[in-house]
Design an enzyme around this catalytic site. Structure first.
Site, PDB file in Angstrom:
ATOM      1  NE  ARG A   1      -2.726  -3.328  -1.797  1.00 26.34           N
ATOM      2  CZ  ARG A   1      -2.242  -4.231  -0.958  1.00 26.34           C
ATOM      3  NH1 ARG A   1      -0.925  -4.360  -0.820  1.00 26.34           N
ATOM      4  NH2 ARG A   1      -3.033  -5.011  -0.258  1.00 26.34           N
TER       5      ARG A   1
ATOM      6  CG  HIS B   1      -5.833  -8.735   0.873  1.00 24.27           C
ATOM      7  ND1 HIS B   1      -6.141  -8.930  -0.454  1.00 24.27           N
ATOM      8  CD2 HIS B   1      -5.629  -7.395   1.018  1.00 24.27           C
ATOM      9  CE1 HIS B   1      -6.144  -7.761  -1.082  1.00 24.27           C
ATOM     10  NE2 HIS B   1      -5.823  -6.821  -0.213  1.00 24.27           N
TER      11      HIS B   1
ATOM     12  CG  HIS C   1      -4.096   1.411  -3.224  1.00 21.34           C
ATOM     13  ND1 HIS C   1      -4.547   0.147  -3.501  1.00 21.34           N
ATOM     14  CD2 HIS C   1      -4.154   1.546  -1.878  1.00 21.34           C
ATOM     15  CE1 HIS C   1      -4.867  -0.455  -2.369  1.00 21.34           C
ATOM     16  NE2 HIS C   1      -4.645   0.363  -1.373  1.00 21.34           N
TER      17      HIS C   1
ATOM     18  CE  LYS D   1      -7.910  -1.297   4.813  1.00 25.54           C
ATOM     19  NZ  LYS D   1      -8.465  -1.329   3.442  1.00 25.54           N
TER      20      LYS D   1
ATOM     21  NE  ARG E   1      -3.674  -2.310   2.505  1.00 21.35           N
ATOM     22  CZ  ARG E   1      -3.377  -3.498   3.013  1.00 21.35           C
ATOM     23  NH1 ARG E   1      -2.184  -3.712   3.561  1.00 21.35           N
ATOM     24  NH2 ARG E   1      -4.261  -4.484   2.983  1.00 21.35           N
TER      25      ARG E   1
ATOM     26  CE1 TYR F   1      -2.990 -20.872   5.544  1.00 21.65           C
ATOM     27  CE2 TYR F   1      -3.785 -19.210   4.010  1.00 21.65           C
ATOM     28  CZ  TYR F   1      -3.712 -20.532   4.423  1.00 21.65           C
ATOM     29  OH  TYR F   1      -4.372 -21.494   3.720  1.00 21.65           O
TER      30      TYR F   1
END
Length: 423
Positions: A345, A369, A342, A279, A252, A379
């Site tokens: 991504r 994510h 951005h 984030k 990001r 994970y």
């Protein structure tokens, strides 16, 4: 038998004149008008509570100009309320004190007061820019309307009306403010300021916002000219390196700008981003390709004495501006409908899945994510690390090849096919 006291008449109250001493005009059932020697007329009531005599005042009959404040009829209503409280075993004076305390608490517990408390409590869990945006939007669109209203007095129709008016101007802003206000009311419930949130169920109060994805090239044909333009950028080296580095790591923009040298492990070829910068507030590990390491090596003599890899022009102690990369794209002639910082991504997410056929969960994990395994466990930061190392290097090689207009995906797909099969 107690003597029945005849009720007062309005003319008697109006014509009552002050005397040398205070005196009372009784109306019955404990209610009387106290006429003070100063001329002031005050409604009071005498009663007994647990056998002890008590007196409660209801208010003045009129102001100094003779205008009626509390009429005879209104005073009788207050007396009757007090008598009902006595029948319930309540002391009217204590009830009055509690009502005043509640009113004072509500007066000091306005929506703005609670909203600022909520913001102060949770701002550390947001990105600094997000915290500023939330407070600014509340100041602009919410505080002027309901800021001074006691939060316990705000009802669902009030919020529906407020959000609807904001939506007439911009629907996206209305949705953001809806989320913020729901947080404020949830905080008010948890702290005991209110019992129920007036925004508990407002799922359909606003139309849905069409999902505007960040502009990004998602085919090799569209991506190649952008990469060549970045290599030919004639602005500052810091900005140029940031633009070259961004597609290689596809983090990001805020994570890129705040990258620090201490987070880079050149030997392991890794960038370890701490949770506080992410984030999702989880530590994140970015395997670095040879090309990414080369960019860092090139930049290190210039900014290595700064904590930030990409410092600002005015101060080495601050990261580069959040507008620097996008401004550079505009100067090169790429509009915001073509690319934003951005957007890389989305570029990586699409091409890695559709050209390289990497597993989506591996790509999503590299995008930081929240991805969970079949047992529901998230994970950890090193999950799929061998596969991600291969993926990031193949991605960097791919970017080099399309810049030279000689990309053939089949060799790369064949090279990683065995590894993907194992995964």
């Amino acid at each position: 038998m107690s003597k029945r006291i005849p009720p007062l008449a309005d003319f008697a109250i109006k014509n009552a004149k002050p005397k040398s001493k205070d005196y009372k005009l009784s109306d019955g059932y404990g209610l009387y008008l106290l006429v003070k020697r100063t001329g002031v007329k005050l409604w009071q009531m005498q009663y007994r509570y647990h056998g002890k005599p008590q007196t409660i005042s209801f208010g003045y009959y009129s102001d100094k100009n003779g205008r009626i404040i509390l009429s005879l009829s209104d005073a009788r209503d207050k007396r009757d309320d007090a008598r009902r409280q006595l029948l319930k075993g309540l002391n009217p004076t204590a009830v009055r004190k509690q009502e005043k305390a509640t009113a004072l608490k509500e007066e000091n517990n306005t929506f703005e007061v609670v909203a600022r408390q909520w913001h102060e409590k949770f701002k550390s869990s947001w990105e600094e820019k997000t915290g500023r945006r939330i407070l600014a939007s509340l100041k602009k669109d919410v505080f002027p309307i309901i800021g001074k209203t006691p939060i316990s007095k705000i009802e669902t129709p009030d919020m529906v009306d407020l959000l609807s008016k904001i939506a007439e101007r911009t629907l996206e802003t209305a949705h953001k403010i809806k989320i913020s206000c729901q947080g404020v009311f949830r905080h008010a419930v948890l702290t005991g300021s209110i019992k129920h949130s007036p925004m508990a169920d407002m799922r359909n109060v606003l139309p849905s916002v069409k999902n505007n994805h960040f502009a990004a090239p998602t085919t090799p044909k569209d991506l190649a000219p952008l990469l060549r333009a970045i290599d030919g950028y004639e602005g500052t080296l810091v900005v140029k390196c940031a633009m070259q580095f961004a597609p290689l790591v596809f983090v990001r923009p805020g994570e890129l700008r705040h990258a620090e040298w201490k987070e880079i492990d050149f030997e392991a070829k890794e960038w370890n981003i701490p949770a506080k910068k992410m984030k999702m507030k989880r530590d994140h590990l970015v395997p670095l390709s040879d090309q990414a390491i080369e960019i860092l090596r090139k930049l290190q003599p210039l900014t290595g004495h700064s904590p930030y890899i990409f410092p600002g022009q005015r101060s080495l102690l601050r990261p580069m501006s959040d507008a620097a990369v996008n401004a550079a794209f505009r100067r090169m002639g790429f509009g915001k409908d073509v690319i934003v910082g951005h957007g890389f991504r989305a570029t990586a997410r699409t091409i890695l899945a559709e050209v390289f056929y990497f597993r989506v969960d591996i790509i999503e994990h590299q995008l930081a994510h929240i991805v969970k395994d079949p047992t529901g466990r998230a994970y950890n930061r090193t999950e799929f690390l061998p596969y991600r190392r291969v993926m990031m290097q193949k991605w960097a090689d791919f970017l080099d090849m399309i810049k030279e207009n000689n990309f053939d995906p089949s060799p790369i797909i064949l090279e990683v096919s065995e590894l993907i099969a194992i995964s």
